[in-house]
Design a protein around this motif. Structure first.
Motif, PDB file in Angstrom:
ATOM      1  N   ILE A  55       0.850  -1.187   0.000  1.00  0.00           N
ATOM      2  CA  ILE A  55       0.000   0.000   0.000  1.00  0.00           C
ATOM      3  C   ILE A  55       0.887   1.239   0.000  1.00  0.00           C
ATOM      4  O   ILE A  55       1.783   1.375   0.840  1.00  0.00           O
ATOM      5  N   SER A  56       0.641   2.142  -0.946  1.00  0.00           N
ATOM      6  CA  SER A  56       1.364   3.411  -0.996  1.00  0.00           C
ATOM      7  C   SER A  56       0.376   4.546  -0.782  1.00  0.00           C
ATOM      8  O   SER A  56      -0.708   4.573  -1.396  1.00  0.00           O
ATOM      9  N   HIS A  57       0.726   5.465   0.086  1.00  0.00           N
ATOM     10  CA  HIS A  57      -0.123   6.621   0.385  1.00  0.00           C
ATOM     11  C   HIS A  57       0.804   7.821   0.511  1.00  0.00           C
ATOM     12  O   HIS A  57       1.404   8.060   1.554  1.00  0.00           O
ATOM     13  N   GLY A  58       0.947   8.559  -0.594  1.00  0.00           N
ATOM     14  CA  GLY A  58       1.936   9.631  -0.606  1.00  0.00           C
ATOM     15  C   GLY A  58       3.322   9.036  -0.377  1.00  0.00           C
ATOM     16  O   GLY A  58       3.681   8.032  -0.993  1.00  0.00           O
ATOM     17  N   PRO A  59       4.104   9.601   0.542  1.00  0.00           N
ATOM     18  CA  PRO A  59       5.445   9.072   0.802  1.00  0.00           C
ATOM     19  C   PRO A  59       5.445   7.824   1.687  1.00  0.00           C
ATOM     20  O   PRO A  59       6.489   7.217   1.912  1.00  0.00           O
ATOM     21  N   LEU A  60       4.259   7.440   2.173  1.00  0.00           N
ATOM     22  CA  LEU A  60       4.159   6.293   3.078  1.00  0.00           C
ATOM     23  C   LEU A  60       3.953   5.012   2.277  1.00  0.00           C
ATOM     24  O   LEU A  60       3.079   4.938   1.418  1.00  0.00           O
ATOM     25  N   ARG A  61       4.762   3.996   2.575  1.00  0.00           N
ATOM     26  CA  ARG A  61       4.664   2.702   1.895  1.00  0.00           C
ATOM     27  C   ARG A  61       4.595   1.596   2.941  1.00  0.00           C
ATOM     28  O   ARG A  61       5.461   1.492   3.805  1.00  0.00           O
ATOM     29  N   VAL A  62       3.538   0.755   2.841  1.00  0.00           N
ATOM     30  CA  VAL A  62       3.322  -0.324   3.796  1.00  0.00           C
ATOM     31  C   VAL A  62       3.323  -1.641   3.031  1.00  0.00           C
ATOM     32  O   VAL A  62       2.461  -1.877   2.178  1.00  0.00           O
ATOM     33  N   ASP A  63       4.297  -2.483   3.318  1.00  0.00           N
ATOM     34  CA  ASP A  63       4.468  -3.755   2.616  1.00  0.00           C
ATOM     35  C   ASP A  63       4.028  -4.887   3.538  1.00  0.00           C
ATOM     36  O   ASP A  63       4.676  -5.191   4.533  1.00  0.00           O
ATOM     37  N   ALA A  64       2.899  -5.554   3.188  1.00  0.00           N
ATOM     38  CA  ALA A  64       2.360  -6.615   4.028  1.00  0.00           C
ATOM     39  C   ALA A  64       3.174  -7.892   3.937  1.00  0.00           C
ATOM     40  O   ALA A  64       3.124  -8.724   4.843  1.00  0.00           O
TER      41      ALA A  64
END
Length: 213
Positions: free
Chosen positions: A122-131
């Motif tokens: 999941i990418s939200h602006g500069p935030l990236r969350v890799d499950a």
């Protein structure tokens, strides 16, 4: 691990009577050398050689083995520090053996839940969350999160335009062992680690949603 020898022996006997295989060590150093084959760690925070919180952080930084902090430190600050260090639960002495067993079972149920989709990023602006790797980066910088902090952020990030009710967050992230203070503590910790309170927006009386930092 329990820092009082007689209490440790009684605890080991009780756990073995209930069918658990138990290894008991007396120091933080021994715990850090011997936890890898465990399914769950009971960690006394009052240790003769190391700060129990540092032992907890050491275990959590290396793996996702469930950790229950067992301690005489019962203040709100102590509980907050224990959870922020990576403990999945926090049990204050003196406690009943049945309560300990119930908390162990609850923590293990949560730990055994199926992992989230492996390919989900999941990418939200500069935030990236890799499950898949359970890694979070912000502007390319890795953010070190505990397991529960990651689960909380992932749930918010997976529904970026939705206000998620507090009760749903509690149930999905903490299962059937939680308190209102638990989610507030983790939200506060996440905001600090992300460097801005705007990443998690409080919707008063409802819950929380992902913000833009």
């Amino acid at each position: 691990m329990e820092n009082n020898a007689s209490e440790a022996e009684a605890l080991v006997r009780g756990l073995r009577r209930h069918g658990h295989e138990v290894d008991n060590v007396a120091t933080g150093g021994a715990a850090l050398r011997n936890y890898e084959n465990a399914d769950l760690v009971l960690l006394d925070l009052e240790l003769p050689d190391l700060d129990g919180l540092e032992v907890c952080r050491g275990i959590r930084s290396a793996c996702d083995i469930p950790v229950i902090a067992v301690t005489a430190r019962g203040s709100e600050l102590d509980r907050v520090l224990g959870l922020q260090a990576g403990a999945d639960d926090y049990l204050v002495k003196p406690y009943g053996f049945r309560e300990l067993m119930a908390r162990m079972e609850a923590v293990m149920r949560r730990a055994q839940r199926p992992q989230r989709p492996a390919s989900k990023v999941i990418s939200h602006g500069p935030l990236r969350v890799d499950a898949c790797s359970r890694e979070v980066t912000l502007g390319g910088r890795t953010i070190d999160l505990t397991r529960k902090e990651f689960d909380l952020l992932y749930l918010l990030a997976s529904r970026p335009d939705t206000v998620i009710p507090r009760k749903r967050l509690m149930q999905e992230v903490w299962g059937d062992s939680w308190s209102r203070r638990t989610v507030d503590t983790h939200v506060s910790s996440l905001r600090n680690k992300l460097g801005a309170s705007g990443w998690i927006i409080t919707v008063r009386g409802v819950g929380f949603r992902l913000g833009d930092g």
